[in-house]
Write a protein that holds these residues in place. Structure first.
Motif, mmCIF file in Angstrom:
data_model
loop_
_atom_site.group_PDB
_atom_site.id
_atom_site.type_symbol
_atom_site.label_atom_id
_atom_site.label_comp_id
_atom_site.label_asym_id
_atom_site.label_seq_id
_atom_site.Cartn_x
_atom_site.Cartn_y
_atom_site.Cartn_z
ATOM 1 N N GLU A 26 69.810 -32.242 -21.951
ATOM 2 C CA GLU A 26 68.905 -31.834 -23.028
ATOM 3 C C GLU A 26 69.651 -31.464 -24.312
ATOM 4 O O GLU A 26 69.013 -31.223 -25.332
ATOM 5 C CB GLU A 26 68.058 -30.641 -22.570
ATOM 6 C CG GLU A 26 67.131 -30.977 -21.414
ATOM 7 C CD GLU A 26 66.417 -29.748 -20.872
ATOM 8 O OE1 GLU A 26 65.379 -29.932 -20.209
ATOM 9 O OE2 GLU A 26 66.891 -28.622 -21.107
ATOM 10 N N ALA A 29 69.095 -33.830 -27.432
ATOM 11 C CA ALA A 29 67.773 -33.643 -28.047
ATOM 12 C C ALA A 29 67.735 -32.350 -28.845
ATOM 13 O O ALA A 29 67.148 -32.285 -29.930
ATOM 14 C CB ALA A 29 66.693 -33.643 -26.973
ATOM 15 N N PHE A 30 68.377 -31.299 -28.325
ATOM 16 C CA PHE A 30 68.404 -30.017 -29.031
ATOM 17 C C PHE A 30 69.171 -30.141 -30.348
ATOM 18 O O PHE A 30 68.725 -29.658 -31.397
ATOM 19 C CB PHE A 30 69.057 -28.959 -28.138
ATOM 20 C CG PHE A 30 69.214 -27.619 -28.796
ATOM 21 C CD1 PHE A 30 68.125 -26.779 -28.969
ATOM 22 C CD2 PHE A 30 70.452 -27.196 -29.263
ATOM 23 C CE1 PHE A 30 68.267 -25.546 -29.580
ATOM 24 C CE2 PHE A 30 70.597 -25.968 -29.878
ATOM 25 C CZ PHE A 30 69.512 -25.135 -30.040
ATOM 26 N N MET A 33 67.199 -31.947 -32.904
ATOM 27 C CA MET A 33 66.206 -31.066 -33.507
ATOM 28 C C MET A 33 66.831 -30.225 -34.617
ATOM 29 O O MET A 33 66.241 -30.027 -35.685
ATOM 30 C CB MET A 33 65.598 -30.155 -32.435
ATOM 31 C CG MET A 33 64.538 -29.191 -32.982
ATOM 32 S SD MET A 33 63.952 -28.002 -31.756
ATOM 33 C CE MET A 33 65.461 -27.044 -31.515
ATOM 34 N N ILE A 46 60.713 -28.571 -28.864
ATOM 35 C CA ILE A 46 61.008 -29.383 -27.698
ATOM 36 C C ILE A 46 61.093 -28.454 -26.489
ATOM 37 O O ILE A 46 61.211 -27.236 -26.635
ATOM 38 C CB ILE A 46 62.330 -30.172 -27.844
ATOM 39 C CG1 ILE A 46 63.520 -29.214 -27.968
ATOM 40 C CG2 ILE A 46 62.267 -31.112 -29.037
ATOM 41 C CD1 ILE A 46 64.864 -29.916 -27.919
ATOM 42 N N ILE A 58 59.839 -23.626 -24.607
ATOM 43 C CA ILE A 58 59.630 -24.408 -25.823
ATOM 44 C C ILE A 58 60.437 -23.753 -26.929
ATOM 45 O O ILE A 58 60.305 -22.547 -27.166
ATOM 46 C CB ILE A 58 58.144 -24.455 -26.220
ATOM 47 C CG1 ILE A 58 57.312 -25.154 -25.137
ATOM 48 C CG2 ILE A 58 57.975 -25.185 -27.563
ATOM 49 C CD1 ILE A 58 55.813 -25.110 -25.401
ATOM 50 N N ARG A 60 61.702 -23.927 -31.028
ATOM 51 C CA ARG A 60 61.480 -24.482 -32.367
ATOM 52 C C ARG A 60 62.571 -23.952 -33.291
ATOM 53 O O ARG A 60 62.973 -22.792 -33.172
ATOM 54 C CB ARG A 60 60.101 -24.096 -32.905
ATOM 55 C CG ARG A 60 58.946 -24.622 -32.076
ATOM 56 C CD ARG A 60 57.608 -24.196 -32.675
ATOM 57 N NE ARG A 60 56.484 -24.733 -31.927
ATOM 58 C CZ ARG A 60 55.938 -24.138 -30.872
ATOM 59 N NH1 ARG A 60 56.426 -22.979 -30.461
ATOM 60 N NH2 ARG A 60 54.925 -24.696 -30.236
ATOM 61 N N GLY A 160 55.127 -39.393 -30.283
ATOM 62 C CA GLY A 160 55.278 -38.628 -29.056
ATOM 63 C C GLY A 160 54.387 -39.067 -27.919
ATOM 64 O O GLY A 160 54.617 -38.711 -26.765
ATOM 65 N N THR A 187 60.775 -36.345 -23.515
ATOM 66 C CA THR A 187 60.961 -35.278 -24.500
ATOM 67 C C THR A 187 60.104 -35.616 -25.712
ATOM 68 O O THR A 187 59.795 -36.795 -25.961
ATOM 69 C CB THR A 187 62.433 -35.150 -24.940
ATOM 70 O OG1 THR A 187 62.867 -36.399 -25.500
ATOM 71 C CG2 THR A 187 63.325 -34.793 -23.758
ATOM 72 N N PRO A 188 59.682 -34.609 -26.493
ATOM 73 C CA PRO A 188 58.832 -34.873 -27.651
ATOM 74 C C PRO A 188 59.489 -35.772 -28.695
ATOM 75 O O PRO A 188 58.802 -36.509 -29.404
ATOM 76 C CB PRO A 188 58.552 -33.477 -28.222
ATOM 77 C CG PRO A 188 58.749 -32.551 -27.074
ATOM 78 C CD PRO A 188 59.855 -33.156 -26.270
ATOM 79 N N THR A 189 60.800 -35.706 -28.831
ATOM 80 C CA THR A 189 61.515 -36.549 -29.785
ATOM 81 C C THR A 189 62.653 -37.258 -29.084
ATOM 82 O O THR A 189 63.273 -36.723 -28.161
ATOM 83 C CB THR A 189 62.084 -35.706 -30.944
ATOM 84 O OG1 THR A 189 62.958 -34.697 -30.416
ATOM 85 C CG2 THR A 189 60.962 -35.024 -31.723
ATOM 86 N N PRO A 191 62.911 -39.739 -26.806
ATOM 87 C CA PRO A 191 62.883 -39.760 -25.343
ATOM 88 C C PRO A 191 63.806 -40.834 -24.772
ATOM 89 O O PRO A 191 63.998 -41.894 -25.377
ATOM 90 C CB PRO A 191 61.417 -40.088 -25.027
ATOM 91 C CG PRO A 191 60.940 -40.846 -26.232
ATOM 92 C CD PRO A 191 61.642 -40.217 -27.401
#
Length: 291
Positions: A26, A29-30, A33, A46, A58, A60, A160, A187-189, A191
């Motif tokens: 993960e 992806a983090f 973001m 995410i 979650i 943000r 998404g 994942t939301p973004t 993937p």
């Protein structure tokens, strides 16, 4: 820095390595973001898993400009613990539920290559077994292979998710089935994998013929002002119901059992409506069990 709630929930302390506490897969992806927050000021949340128990959160990110360096404010919301019964059941039960889904389900990578399927999807594409589908590109089974897959993938990667996308599945033996496809990324973004639910809608009841229904509704409309409203409503409801029952009989070639299934009612209820509307003449009882 961390507020008291974050300290209590996550055991945060100065110098704590946030990135090191999340699942390795993960981290990209983090960081993506954070890059987006740096460019736009903030980024959509995410889901990440933190700590030894890998609890889901979650997160943000919002950009904070300070004199010393660029910093980010992270807002974390607990997704909540999974139901205890499901935890006790373990991955075997989850896999069993996946396999028993009545709708097809397929997992693909970003190139559209099939990585996992359930038996319902295998049946839709008329494959001998699920293993025969693995490694194939999903576009092989879509009515407009390049266009359909491109739209599906673009919707998920951009927004998404994709919902109720209508297309046709072409089976290995040449049959075609009308389907609706909904999908979401892992994942939301950005993937890595995308899951698509594929529902067979070929037997869904089609709308009654509009001209027939429009003509039938002309009579109660003419009664407006001369007949009490509740009687007009009852008449309209009866006309619409009769038209749908007739449409179901037409679509199933008069098979009462199939028509009842299509309408989502018991055969006894269907028989009552057939008698009420005088539609039982010529209806077939094929495929109904003998008593």
């Amino acid at each position: 820095e961390a507020n008291p709630a974050a300290i209590r929930s996550l055991g945060l302390a100065r110098g704590w390595n946030f990135l090191g506490e999340m699942a390795a897969h993960e981290r990209d992806a983090f960081q993506s973001m954070l890059f987006r927050a740096r460019d736009t000021g903030k980024a959509p949340g995410i889901v990440i898993h933190l700590g030894a128990d890998r609890e889901p959160w979650i997160v943000r990110a919002t950009l904070m400009n300070t004199e010393a360096a660029t910093a980010y404010m992270l807002q974390l919301v607990s997704v909540g613990a999974r139901p205890a019964a499901l935890d006790r059941a373990g991955p075997g039960t989850v896999s069993m539920l996946f396999d028993r889904l009545p709708d097809g389900f397929v997992v693909v990578d970003r190139q559209g290559v099939v990585r996992r399927v359930n038996p319902a999807f295998t049946d839709l594409v008329q494959a001998a077994a699920g293993g025969a589908v693995l490694g194939e590109n999903l576009q092989k089974y879509l009515s407009s292979p390049g266009a359909d897959l491109s739209v599906l993938m673009a919707q998920v990667l951009t927004h998404g998710a994709v919902r109720l996308f209508r297309t046709v599945i072409r089976g290995e033996l040449g049959t075609e089935v009308d389907v609706e496809i909904s999908g979401v990324g892992d994942t939301p973004t950005s993937p890595s994998f995308i899951g698509f639910a594929v529902r067979d809608v070929s037997r869904r009841l089609t709308l009654p013929r509009q001209d027939r229904l429009r003509d039938a509704l002309a009579a109660p409309s003419a009664h407006t002002g001369a007949v009490p409203l509740f009687k007009i409503i009852d008449e309209v409801v009866g006309l619409v119901e009769k038209d749908y029952v007739a449409a179901a009989l037409e679509q199933t070639d008069g098979n009462r059992a199939a028509a009842a299934e299509l309408l989502g009612m018991s055969r006894q209820s269907l028989y009552a409506k057939l008698n009420r509307y005088g539609l039982d003449v010529g209806s077939k009882k094929a495929s109904e069990p003998t008593r």
